[in-house]
Design a protein around this motif. Sequence first.
Motif, PDB file in Angstrom:
ATOM      1  N   GLU A  98      74.791  59.570  -8.072  1.00  0.00           N
ATOM      2  CA  GLU A  98      75.431  58.402  -7.467  1.00  0.00           C
ATOM      3  C   GLU A  98      76.945  58.561  -7.377  1.00  0.00           C
ATOM      4  O   GLU A  98      77.609  57.783  -6.712  1.00  0.00           O
ATOM      5  CB  GLU A  98      75.092  57.148  -8.277  1.00  0.00           C
ATOM      6  CG  GLU A  98      73.626  56.787  -8.216  1.00  0.00           C
ATOM      7  CD  GLU A  98      73.292  55.580  -9.060  1.00  0.00           C
ATOM      8  OE1 GLU A  98      74.214  54.864  -9.487  1.00  0.00           O
ATOM      9  OE2 GLU A  98      72.112  55.352  -9.294  1.00  0.00           O
ATOM     10  N   MET A  99      77.498  59.571  -8.054  1.00  0.00           N
ATOM     11  CA  MET A  99      78.941  59.790  -8.026  1.00  0.00           C
ATOM     12  C   MET A  99      79.404  60.073  -6.604  1.00  0.00           C
ATOM     13  O   MET A  99      78.688  60.657  -5.805  1.00  0.00           O
ATOM     14  CB  MET A  99      79.322  60.965  -8.924  1.00  0.00           C
ATOM     15  CG  MET A  99      79.142  60.674 -10.384  1.00  0.00           C
ATOM     16  SD  MET A  99      79.715  62.039 -11.401  1.00  0.00           S
ATOM     17  CE  MET A  99      81.478  61.791 -11.271  1.00  0.00           C
ATOM     18  N   ARG A 100      80.613  59.654  -6.304  1.00  0.00           N
ATOM     19  CA  ARG A 100      81.202  59.890  -4.991  1.00  0.00           C
ATOM     20  C   ARG A 100      81.932  61.229  -4.994  1.00  0.00           C
ATOM     21  O   ARG A 100      82.425  61.686  -6.023  1.00  0.00           O
ATOM     22  CB  ARG A 100      82.179  58.762  -4.629  1.00  0.00           C
ATOM     23  CG  ARG A 100      81.505  57.409  -4.570  1.00  0.00           C
ATOM     24  CD  ARG A 100      80.617  57.310  -3.343  1.00  0.00           C
ATOM     25  NE  ARG A 100      79.759  56.135  -3.436  1.00  0.00           N
ATOM     26  CZ  ARG A 100      78.465  56.152  -3.211  1.00  0.00           C
ATOM     27  NH1 ARG A 100      77.859  57.254  -2.860  1.00  0.00           N
ATOM     28  NH2 ARG A 100      77.742  55.070  -3.314  1.00  0.00           N
ATOM     29  N   LEU A 101      82.037  61.840  -3.844  1.00  0.00           N
ATOM     30  CA  LEU A 101      82.668  63.146  -3.742  1.00  0.00           C
ATOM     31  C   LEU A 101      84.123  63.134  -4.160  1.00  0.00           C
ATOM     32  O   LEU A 101      84.629  64.129  -4.663  1.00  0.00           O
ATOM     33  CB  LEU A 101      82.550  63.678  -2.318  1.00  0.00           C
ATOM     34  CG  LEU A 101      81.129  63.961  -1.873  1.00  0.00           C
ATOM     35  CD1 LEU A 101      81.139  64.624  -0.509  1.00  0.00           C
ATOM     36  CD2 LEU A 101      80.405  64.819  -2.874  1.00  0.00           C
ATOM     37  N   SER A 102      84.789  62.020  -3.971  1.00  0.00           N
ATOM     38  CA  SER A 102      86.189  61.925  -4.381  1.00  0.00           C
ATOM     39  C   SER A 102      86.323  62.107  -5.890  1.00  0.00           C
ATOM     40  O   SER A 102      87.390  62.445  -6.385  1.00  0.00           O
ATOM     41  CB  SER A 102      86.794  60.591  -3.950  1.00  0.00           C
ATOM     42  OG  SER A 102      86.039  59.515  -4.480  1.00  0.00           O
ATOM     43  N   VAL A 135      79.213  71.551   8.867  1.00  0.00           N
ATOM     44  CA  VAL A 135      78.658  70.436   8.108  1.00  0.00           C
ATOM     45  C   VAL A 135      79.782  69.895   7.248  1.00  0.00           C
ATOM     46  O   VAL A 135      80.414  70.638   6.494  1.00  0.00           O
ATOM     47  CB  VAL A 135      77.484  70.911   7.209  1.00  0.00           C
ATOM     48  CG1 VAL A 135      76.934  69.750   6.399  1.00  0.00           C
ATOM     49  CG2 VAL A 135      76.400  71.557   8.049  1.00  0.00           C
ATOM     50  N   ILE A 136      80.064  68.608   7.381  1.00  0.00           N
ATOM     51  CA  ILE A 136      81.113  67.989   6.569  1.00  0.00           C
ATOM     52  C   ILE A 136      80.547  66.796   5.817  1.00  0.00           C
ATOM     53  O   ILE A 136      79.506  66.249   6.183  1.00  0.00           O
ATOM     54  CB  ILE A 136      82.332  67.542   7.413  1.00  0.00           C
ATOM     55  CG1 ILE A 136      81.915  66.527   8.478  1.00  0.00           C
ATOM     56  CG2 ILE A 136      83.047  68.730   8.026  1.00  0.00           C
ATOM     57  CD1 ILE A 136      83.085  65.861   9.171  1.00  0.00           C
ATOM     58  N   ALA A 137      81.250  66.416   4.768  1.00  0.00           N
ATOM     59  CA  ALA A 137      80.900  65.227   4.004  1.00  0.00           C
ATOM     60  C   ALA A 137      82.137  64.345   3.915  1.00  0.00           C
ATOM     61  O   ALA A 137      83.270  64.814   4.070  1.00  0.00           O
ATOM     62  CB  ALA A 137      80.419  65.630   2.610  1.00  0.00           C
ATOM     63  N   ARG A 138      81.895  63.078   3.686  1.00  0.00           N
ATOM     64  CA  ARG A 138      82.994  62.122   3.548  1.00  0.00           C
ATOM     65  C   ARG A 138      83.258  61.843   2.074  1.00  0.00           C
ATOM     66  O   ARG A 138      82.351  61.947   1.243  1.00  0.00           O
ATOM     67  CB  ARG A 138      82.639  60.820   4.267  1.00  0.00           C
ATOM     68  CG  ARG A 138      82.415  61.023   5.771  1.00  0.00           C
ATOM     69  CD  ARG A 138      81.809  59.800   6.444  1.00  0.00           C
ATOM     70  NE  ARG A 138      80.508  59.535   5.824  1.00  0.00           N
ATOM     71  CZ  ARG A 138      80.067  58.323   5.500  1.00  0.00           C
ATOM     72  NH1 ARG A 138      80.786  57.266   5.737  1.00  0.00           N
ATOM     73  NH2 ARG A 138      78.886  58.174   4.945  1.00  0.00           N
ATOM     74  N   GLU A 139      84.473  61.476   1.750  1.00  0.00           N
ATOM     75  CA  GLU A 139      84.838  61.188   0.358  1.00  0.00           C
ATOM     76  C   GLU A 139      83.926  60.148  -0.275  1.00  0.00           C
ATOM     77  O   GLU A 139      83.677  60.191  -1.471  1.00  0.00           O
ATOM     78  CB  GLU A 139      86.288  60.676   0.280  1.00  0.00           C
ATOM     79  CG  GLU A 139      87.332  61.701   0.554  1.00  0.00           C
ATOM     80  CD  GLU A 139      88.726  61.110   0.547  1.00  0.00           C
ATOM     81  OE1 GLU A 139      89.652  61.836   0.162  1.00  0.00           O
ATOM     82  OE2 GLU A 139      88.900  59.928   0.932  1.00  0.00           O
ATOM     83  N   VAL A 140      83.422  59.232   0.531  1.00  0.00           N
ATOM     84  CA  VAL A 140      82.591  58.155  -0.004  1.00  0.00           C
ATOM     85  C   VAL A 140      81.128  58.550  -0.154  1.00  0.00           C
ATOM     86  O   VAL A 140      80.332  57.793  -0.713  1.00  0.00           O
ATOM     87  CB  VAL A 140      82.696  56.870   0.856  1.00  0.00           C
ATOM     88  CG1 VAL A 140      84.117  56.314   0.820  1.00  0.00           C
ATOM     89  CG2 VAL A 140      82.250  57.139   2.287  1.00  0.00           C
TER      90      VAL A 140
END
Length: 157
Positions: free
Chosen positions: A5-9, A86-91
């Motif tokens: 559940e942790m966010r990438l940020s 492929v990218i991911a968002r901080e959220v």
Amino acid sequence: MRGTEMRLSEVGKQAVATIGAEESLESAAKLMRDLHVGDLIVVEFKDGRKTPVWILTDRDIVMATVALGAHPEVLNVGDIMTRKLVIAREVDSLARVIELMKDNGVKRIPIVAESGELSGVICLEDIISQMAEDFSSLSQISGKEKEKEFDRRRKFD
């Protein structure tokens, strides 16, 4: 323990090694060696922001040069780039990134801010480390349970 559940940020690396598509493969390889990294995020500047356009890995260089007999000093990073990134968002959550990695067969994903600017990178090793930390926390449950049992027994002795 927050696990997937942790966010990438909270998990991804903030210091990111970058390179431009016009740079030579030779300079990319030297940069990887100097920085002790296995990948570089290829970026373009859009509206003054670093925007990721591709990931160049050490394997990409080997497959595009050594395996084909090509010379890295005459090829640019852009010469071997594929445009699918492929990218991911901080959220995004770790669960989302695991899904992206699995679905796309990649081990590294750039992280972008809401503006689309590069803000970090996450790799499979980062996820494994985080999960190992979480599992280590779980292993402490048995020890705490024993402590509680001993405390209860002392009350009756």
